[in-house]
Design a protein around this motif. Structure first.
Motif, PDB file in Angstrom:
ATOM      1  N   LEU A 276       0.861  -1.166   0.000  1.00 47.26           N
ATOM      2  CA  LEU A 276       0.000   0.000   0.000  1.00 47.26           C
ATOM      3  C   LEU A 276       0.906   1.228   0.000  1.00 47.26           C
TER       4      LEU A 276
ATOM      5  N   GLN B 293       1.824   5.380  -0.240  1.00 47.57           N
ATOM      6  CA  GLN B 293       1.346   6.466   0.618  1.00 47.57           C
ATOM      7  C   GLN B 293       0.072   7.125   0.097  1.00 47.57           C
ATOM      8  N   GLN B 294       0.002   7.425  -1.178  1.00 50.74           N
ATOM      9  CA  GLN B 294      -1.188   8.087  -1.730  1.00 50.74           C
ATOM     10  C   GLN B 294      -2.158   7.095  -2.370  1.00 50.74           C
ATOM     11  N   GLY B 295      -1.969   5.827  -2.095  1.00 54.64           N
ATOM     12  CA  GLY B 295      -2.843   4.799  -2.656  1.00 54.64           C
ATOM     13  C   GLY B 295      -2.353   4.261  -3.982  1.00 54.64           C
TER      14      GLY B 295
ATOM     15  N   LYS C 245      -7.641   4.736   0.725  1.00 62.69           N
ATOM     16  CA  LYS C 245      -6.739   3.902   1.524  1.00 62.69           C
ATOM     17  C   LYS C 245      -7.247   2.465   1.586  1.00 62.69           C
ATOM     18  N   ARG C 246      -8.549   2.320   1.813  1.00 64.25           N
ATOM     19  CA  ARG C 246      -9.115   0.971   1.925  1.00 64.25           C
ATOM     20  C   ARG C 246      -9.080   0.239   0.589  1.00 64.25           C
TER      21      ARG C 246
ATOM     22  N   LEU D  54       3.086  -1.240   4.241  1.00 67.94           N
ATOM     23  CA  LEU D  54       2.209  -0.071   4.309  1.00 67.94           C
ATOM     24  C   LEU D  54       3.069   1.180   4.450  1.00 67.94           C
TER      25      LEU D  54
ATOM     26  N   PRO E 211       0.186   4.642   6.151  1.00 63.55           N
ATOM     27  CA  PRO E 211      -1.203   4.298   5.845  1.00 63.55           C
ATOM     28  C   PRO E 211      -2.247   5.242   6.418  1.00 63.55           C
ATOM     29  N   THR E 212      -1.915   5.978   7.489  1.00 63.11           N
ATOM     30  CA  THR E 212      -2.923   6.871   8.079  1.00 63.11           C
ATOM     31  C   THR E 212      -2.678   8.339   7.731  1.00 63.11           C
TER      32      THR E 212
ATOM     33  N   PHE F  51      -8.680   2.868  10.663  1.00 66.59           N
ATOM     34  CA  PHE F  51      -7.774   2.154   9.760  1.00 66.59           C
ATOM     35  C   PHE F  51      -6.777   1.313  10.554  1.00 66.59           C
TER      36      PHE F  51
END
Length: 264
Positions: A95, A97-99, A157-158, A174, A177-178, A189
């Motif tokens: 994952l 950082q920006q998706g 993110k999801r 990740l 992720p937040t 999350f």
């Protein structure tokens, strides 16, 4: 790097030794050693520019190293054939950082991209698996037909996490992720990551600066500085460290709830 208490007999799934990575004249890591243990959520922290994301990208092969070895599941990545390397790559999901979702593809199509690359499955099964991943990360079924531009930050993110889980990986990387999420979204999350780690038996390598994430979901923390891992262990090891940056980070004004949450 010395093993932390309680880790001596655990299986090492990622072993980094004497890693040197640089850009031009600047060294990002310089002789870095790190072990990642099966089934843990490892939080990787450090000041800006210490190479947290670079380390993650080097492990997965997106950044070239100058020296050192990286072993995954006991395999030195430099010694694998292309076919063997592809097999290892299938065991992790990422994952960013920006998706990093493909803007012209729906959520469902984004999730299916790794499946199409590595698996030969009929369309109906691809659809079924994608919808299963969408449900797994807490998105509504109708999100599968939306484009990334139609999603909120938390939904992106999801969706990106669902794509990272597409091939049922053993390891999930990740990167922040937040970041960009409000406190409630970040807390939700974190809870999702903890639930997925527990139910799927994942090993999670999480680059983060979020103190709440470190305190609530990380079993162990590796702090980077001076090109190396300057400390590694559970939160109490971080709180007890006398290293100036660690003291500033874990005992500074923004850390007001970390010690109490840990002790509670």
């Amino acid at each position: 790097m010395a093993a932390s208490a309680g880790t001596e007999n655990r299986e090492v799934v990622i072993a980094v030794r004497d890693l040197v990575v640089g850009f031009g004249d600047r060294l990002i890591t310089n002789g870095l050693d790190l072990d990642v243990y099966r089934g843990e959520i490892l939080g990787v922290v450090g000041a800006s520019g210490t190479g947290k994301s670079v380390l993650m990208r080097t492990i997965v092969g997106l950044v070239a190293k100058r020296r050192g070895t990286i072993s995954v599941f006991g395999n030195d990545l430099d010694k694998l054939s292309p076919k063997e390397r592809q097999s290892v790559d299938r065991h992790w999901g990422i994952l960013f950082q920006q998706g990093a979702l493909f803007s012209s593809l729906t959520v469902k199509q984004n999730i299916q991209m790794p499946m199409r690359e590595y698996l030969d499955l009929p369309e109906d099964l691809l659809d079924e698996l994608a919808m299963l991943k969408i449900q797994m990360v807490g998105l509504q079924p109708e999100a599968g037909d939306l484009l990334p531009s139609e999603l909120s930050g938390g939904m992106i993110k999801r969706a990106a996490l669902a794509r990272a889980l597409a091939l049922d990986p053993d390891i999930v990387f990740l990167d922040e992720p937040t970041s960009g999420l409000d406190p409630i979204g970040a807390q939700d999350f974190d809870a999702l990551i903890a639930t997925l780690q527990r139910t799927l038996g994942l090993t999670v390598f999480m680059v983060t600066h979020d103190l709440d994430s470190l305190a609530s979901v990380c079993n162990r923390i590796a702090a980077l500085g001076e090109g190396k891992v300057i400390a590694a262990g559970p939160m109490d090891v971080m709180l007890a460290s006398q290293h100036p940056w660690l003291r500033s980070y874990f005992h500074g004004p923004r850390a007001r709830g970390v010690s109490g949450a840990h002790n509670g």
